[in-house]
Design an enzyme around this catalytic site. Structure first.
Site, PDB file in Angstrom:
ATOM      1  N   GLY A  42       0.789  -1.237   0.000  1.00  0.00           N
ATOM      2  CA  GLY A  42       0.000   0.000   0.000  1.00  0.00           C
ATOM      3  C   GLY A  42       0.818   1.283   0.000  1.00  0.00           C
ATOM      4  CG  ASP A 101      -8.241   1.013  10.142  1.00  0.00           C
ATOM      5  OD1 ASP A 101      -9.058   1.922  10.318  1.00  0.00           O
ATOM      6  OD2 ASP A 101      -8.584  -0.177   9.983  1.00  0.00           O
ATOM      7  CG  PHE A 150     -12.586  -0.222   2.939  1.00  0.00           C
ATOM      8  CD1 PHE A 150     -11.870  -0.812   3.977  1.00  0.00           C
ATOM      9  CD2 PHE A 150     -12.208  -0.495   1.628  1.00  0.00           C
ATOM     10  CE1 PHE A 150     -10.803  -1.672   3.710  1.00  0.00           C
ATOM     11  CE2 PHE A 150     -11.150  -1.356   1.353  1.00  0.00           C
ATOM     12  CZ  PHE A 150     -10.443  -1.938   2.399  1.00  0.00           C
ATOM     13  CB  VAL A 151     -10.246   5.133   1.356  1.00  0.00           C
ATOM     14  CG1 VAL A 151     -11.268   6.097   1.926  1.00  0.00           C
ATOM     15  CG2 VAL A 151      -9.124   4.881   2.362  1.00  0.00           C
TER      16      VAL A 151
HETATM   17  P1  IMP Z   1      -4.083  -1.067  11.249  1.00  0.00           P
HETATM   18  O1  IMP Z   1      -3.097  -2.025  11.828  1.00  0.00           O
HETATM   19  O2  IMP Z   1      -5.483  -1.385  11.671  1.00  0.00           O
HETATM   20  O3  IMP Z   1      -3.729   0.381  11.484  1.00  0.00           O
HETATM   21  O4  IMP Z   1      -4.132  -1.418   9.719  1.00  0.00           O
HETATM   22  C1  IMP Z   1      -3.530  -0.705   8.757  1.00  0.00           C
HETATM   23  C2  IMP Z   1      -3.614  -1.478   7.463  1.00  0.00           C
HETATM   24  O5  IMP Z   1      -4.951  -1.926   7.187  1.00  0.00           O
HETATM   25  C3  IMP Z   1      -3.241  -0.572   6.328  1.00  0.00           C
HETATM   26  O6  IMP Z   1      -1.857  -0.571   6.096  1.00  0.00           O
HETATM   27  C4  IMP Z   1      -4.042  -1.142   5.184  1.00  0.00           C
HETATM   28  O7  IMP Z   1      -3.332  -2.187   4.565  1.00  0.00           O
HETATM   29  C5  IMP Z   1      -5.288  -1.693   5.828  1.00  0.00           C
HETATM   30  N1  IMP Z   1      -6.422  -0.731   5.773  1.00  0.00           N
HETATM   31  C6  IMP Z   1      -6.981  -0.069   6.792  1.00  0.00           C
HETATM   32  N2  IMP Z   1      -7.977   0.737   6.379  1.00  0.00           N
HETATM   33  C7  IMP Z   1      -8.044   0.588   5.040  1.00  0.00           C
HETATM   34  C8  IMP Z   1      -8.875   1.179   4.017  1.00  0.00           C
HETATM   35  O8  IMP Z   1      -9.755   2.025   4.246  1.00  0.00           O
HETATM   36  N3  IMP Z   1      -8.639   0.777   2.733  1.00  0.00           N
HETATM   37  C9  IMP Z   1      -7.660  -0.125   2.413  1.00  0.00           C
HETATM   38  N4  IMP Z   1      -6.862  -0.694   3.339  1.00  0.00           N
HETATM   39  C10 IMP Z   1      -7.048  -0.346   4.638  1.00  0.00           C
HETATM   40 MG    MG Z   2      -0.426  -0.793   4.773  1.00  0.00          MG
END
Ligand code: IMP
Ligand code: MG
Length: 174
Positions: A42, A101, A150-151
């Protein structure tokens, strides 16, 4: 289920903001060099654009992580699928992410990288969803705070699709 993509941030808005953050990093690291760590997949589109806007010397490395599974995800344990090629010891490191996130991935990653004795360690993210935060993470550079949607686009995917969109879109399910 069919999905529709609604523009949340245009290509122009994203490019302009990345330039600003690049300039800010250039000022903050004046007289030094920065070692950017891209979190695959990403973060890749964002890192390329950001690196072009930084005027101090830049070196790059890549890392890939994945959650260990649904039950361990809540514990914040992530698996390093691809580790860095080079040591970060003594370097001014900036981790470049697509989105923060819950904060679980970054919290784990920053702790792991911090133990490798970089000279400094900062976090730069294209997007932040502060409403979704479960684990506290200090974000040093944020391009955009966005609502809990969700983006996709600019490296972000939905089932591996839409990474190549030049803008950020919100996924709407019909
Ligand atoms: P976290 O550990 O929950 O902060 O997850 C972060 C990871 O979840 C990001 O690096 C993304 O790969 C994925 N992610 C979280 N939200 C989104 C979204 O809205 N769209 C796409 N991928 C997301
Ligand atoms: Mg990521």
């Amino acid at each position: 289920m069919a999905e529709q993509i609604k523009v949340l941030l245009t290509e122009e808005e994203v490019d302009k903001r990345i330039r600003e953050i690049g300039e800010q990093i250039s000022r903050d690291y004046e007289g030094r060099s920065v070692h950017l760590i891209c979190v695959l997949k990403g973060g890749s589109f964002f890192m390329c654009e950001l690196a072009k806007r930084i005027s101090v010397p830049v070196s790059l490395d890549f890392m890939s992580v994945s959650s260990y599974g649904s039950d361990t995800k809540s514990s914040g344990i992530v698996k390093i699928v691809k580790d860095l090629d080079e040591s970060i010891k003594g370097k001014d490191v900036i981790v470049v992410e697509d989105i923060v996130d819950s904060g679980r991935t970054l919290s784990y990653l920053l702790e792991t990288l911090g133990a490798r004795e970089p000279k400094s360690l900062r976090l730069c993210t294209l997007l932040d969803k502060p409403d979704r935060r479960v684990v506290n993470v200090k974000v040093d550079y944020t391009c955009f705070n966005i609502p809990d949607k969700f983006v996709v686009g600019y490296g972000l995917d939905y089932n591996q699709k839409y990474r190549n969109l030049a803008y950020i879109g919100a996924v709407e399910f019909n």
